[in-house]
Design an enzyme around this catalytic site. Structure first.
Site, PDB file in Angstrom:
ATOM      1  CG  ASP A   1      -1.036  -5.305  20.242  1.00 51.28           C
ATOM      2  OD1 ASP A   1      -0.621  -6.349  20.768  1.00 51.28           O
ATOM      3  OD2 ASP A   1      -2.079  -4.746  20.637  1.00 51.28           O
TER       4      ASP A   1
ATOM      5  N   GLY B   1      -1.831  -3.018  27.184  1.00 51.61           N
ATOM      6  CA  GLY B   1      -2.726  -3.538  28.212  1.00 51.61           C
ATOM      7  C   GLY B   1      -3.794  -4.413  27.595  1.00 51.61           C
TER       8      GLY B   1
HETATM    9  O1  OSB Z   1      -5.044  -3.893  21.024  1.00 54.83           O
HETATM   10  O2  OSB Z   1      -4.211  -2.847  22.641  1.00 54.83           O
HETATM   11  C1  OSB Z   1      -5.092  -3.572  22.199  1.00 54.83           C
HETATM   12  C2  OSB Z   1      -7.741  -4.173  24.868  1.00 54.83           C
HETATM   13  C3  OSB Z   1      -8.061  -5.490  24.624  1.00 54.83           C
HETATM   14  C4  OSB Z   1      -7.453  -6.144  23.584  1.00 54.83           C
HETATM   15  C5  OSB Z   1      -6.513  -5.493  22.798  1.00 54.83           C
HETATM   16  C6  OSB Z   1      -6.181  -4.164  23.054  1.00 54.83           C
HETATM   17  C7  OSB Z   1      -6.837  -3.491  24.093  1.00 54.83           C
HETATM   18  C8  OSB Z   1      -6.638  -2.091  24.398  1.00 54.83           C
HETATM   19  C9  OSB Z   1      -6.896  -1.649  25.817  1.00 54.83           C
HETATM   20  O3  OSB Z   1      -6.362  -1.256  23.582  1.00 54.83           O
HETATM   21  C10 OSB Z   1      -5.643  -1.505  26.567  1.00 54.83           C
HETATM   22  C11 OSB Z   1      -5.854  -1.293  28.054  1.00 54.83           C
HETATM   23  O4  OSB Z   1      -5.977  -0.152  28.450  1.00 54.83           O
HETATM   24  O5  OSB Z   1      -5.848  -2.272  28.821  1.00 54.83           O
HETATM   25 MG    MG Z   2      -3.348  -3.037  20.155  1.00 53.46          MG
END
Ligand code: OSB
Ligand code: MG
Length: 385
Positions: free
Chosen positions: A256, A308
């Site tokens: 990610d 997200g």
């Molecule tokens: O690492 O995917 C991530 C939310 C904020 C920052 C990083 C992450 C996330 C989530 C939530 O995992 C994803 C969502 O449902 O928007």
């Molecule tokens: Mg993530």
């Protein structure tokens, strides 16, 4: 139809130019339905920066996914606003008429700040597509009219609390569960969820960089649970470490934070540092680069899914359109508005039968609700050439 739209994507889009007469930068703050805890912190509200591109023909909205504090990546909301105001918008205004495809080139001399750039490009793209009556989905060459909806479940105070939360999401229809993990909250919660909800459950974990290669043995203890993937166990800049870890554990490694562009995606794939990629348009500089990453990954047989960042209805709608593209073969973190918000700034987008509908109207296909917007706005400024 599918082939035609994809051919159009490759050939380059001719949707007309956007005459930017002003850009509004608006800070909003929305309470979350429940605190969301990850390895890097706990959120109780969502702070976002909305970018409104104003032209005589149409208005477009962009959403900046930078967080209030630089805990996920180095970008943060006020920094992004400063970069947009002082360095990005002057370049767009100087160019006169702009197109979304051209925004990336105009902003390329400015180093970094992909979340700031993504928000600006998204606003221009929305304006351009609204002006020509084209949806994000059609522009991307999307092949689905709804997308399977996964949900990201935060770290909880106890395992019974986690099981209740996961149970409620499954009851609501979510087709895939992602558990946030960190040292001290990994094998036990995964085992508990597997035991309670069974082997058929699509289950994955996300560490948000909380481990080091020295934790490889601990992470290998997740192997028996047949996880779809483990997301970003190691530091953002530790691509080589992920390649090494991938050799030591059976769970597929998904990146990610490390994937910030099509170039970094290609490099990570060639180093065998990831078997899966989470694509977040905001993190990679926009929807156009996100689309390019999907194409690079697919060409290399690497599955992708749409991540997200707790987007409001604006970003959620656009993410659903991206996730509807052919290359997105795993359920994304595209949950319903009610996963995070009691009241969203657009009409609620809710899952039906575990899927989120892909909007079909021009641009993102969603409209901002003026009354809600006024209520959640904490600051607004208008910038003109
Ligand atoms: O690492 O995917 C991530 C939310 C904020 C920052 C990083 C992450 C996330 C989530 C939530 O995992 C994803 C969502 O449902 O928007
Ligand atoms: Mg993530």
């Amino acid at each position: 139809m599918v082939q035609a739209t994809q051919a159009r994507w490759r050939a380059g889009w001719q949707g007309g130019t956007v005459k930017l007469t002003a850009v509004e930068l608006r800070r909003v703050s929305l309470p979350l339905v429940a605190p969301f805890r990850t390895s890097f912190g706990t959120e109780v509200e969502k702070d976002a920066l909305l970018v409104r591109a104003i032209s005589p023909e149409a208005e477009g909205w962009g959403e900046c996914v930078a967080m209030a504090h630089p805990l996920y990546s180095y970008e943060h909301l006020e920094g992004a606003r400063d970069v947009i105001r002082r360095f990005l918008l002057p370049r767009l205004f100087a160019a006169g008429d702009v197109t979304a495809q051209g925004v990336g080139h105009l902003l390329e001399p400015i180093k970094g700040h992909p979340m700031a750039k993504a928000a600006v490009e998204m606003a221009v793209l929305d304006a351009e597509l609204r002006q020509s009556g084209t949806s994000f989905a059609s522009f991307f060459g999307a092949v689905r009219d709804r997308v399977p909806s996964g949900v990201s479940v935060g770290i909880m105070d106890s395992i019974p609390q986690l099981l209740d939360a996961v149970g409620a999401y499954l009851e609501a229809g979510y087709v895939r569960i992602k558990l946030k993990i960190e040292p001290g909250w990994d094998v036990d919660p995964v085992r508990a969820v597997r035991e309670r909800f069974g082997d058929e459950l699509l289950l994955q974990v996300d560490a948000n960089t909380a481990y080091t290669l020295g934790d490889a043995r601990q992470l290998a203890r997740l192997d028996p649970f047949d996880l779809l993937l483990i997301e970003q166990p190691l530091a953002e800049d530790d691509v080589a470490g992920h390649a090494e870890l991938a050799r030591r554990i059976r769970t597929p490694v998904c990146l990610d934070e490390s994937i910030t562009s099509a170039a970094t995606a290609a490099a990570a794939i060639s180093m065998q540092a990831c078997q899966v990629i989470n694509i977040k348009p905001g993190r990679v500089g926009g929807y156009l680069e996100a689309r390019r990453i999907a194409i690079v990954a697919a060409a290399n047989g690497v599955p992708v899914w749409c991540g997200g960042m707790l987007e409001t209805g604006i970003g959620r709608a656009a993410n659903a359109a991206l996730a509807a593209c052919l290359e997105f073969t795993l359920p994304g973190d595209v949950s319903g508005s009610d996963r995070f918000y009691a009241r969203d700034i657009t009409a609620p987008q809710l899952i039906q039968d575990g899927h989120l509908p892909v909007p079909t109207g021009p641009g993102t296909g969603v409209e901002v609700l003026d009354e809600v917007l006024a209520d959640v706005t904490t600051d607004v400024e208008t910038i003109r050439p």
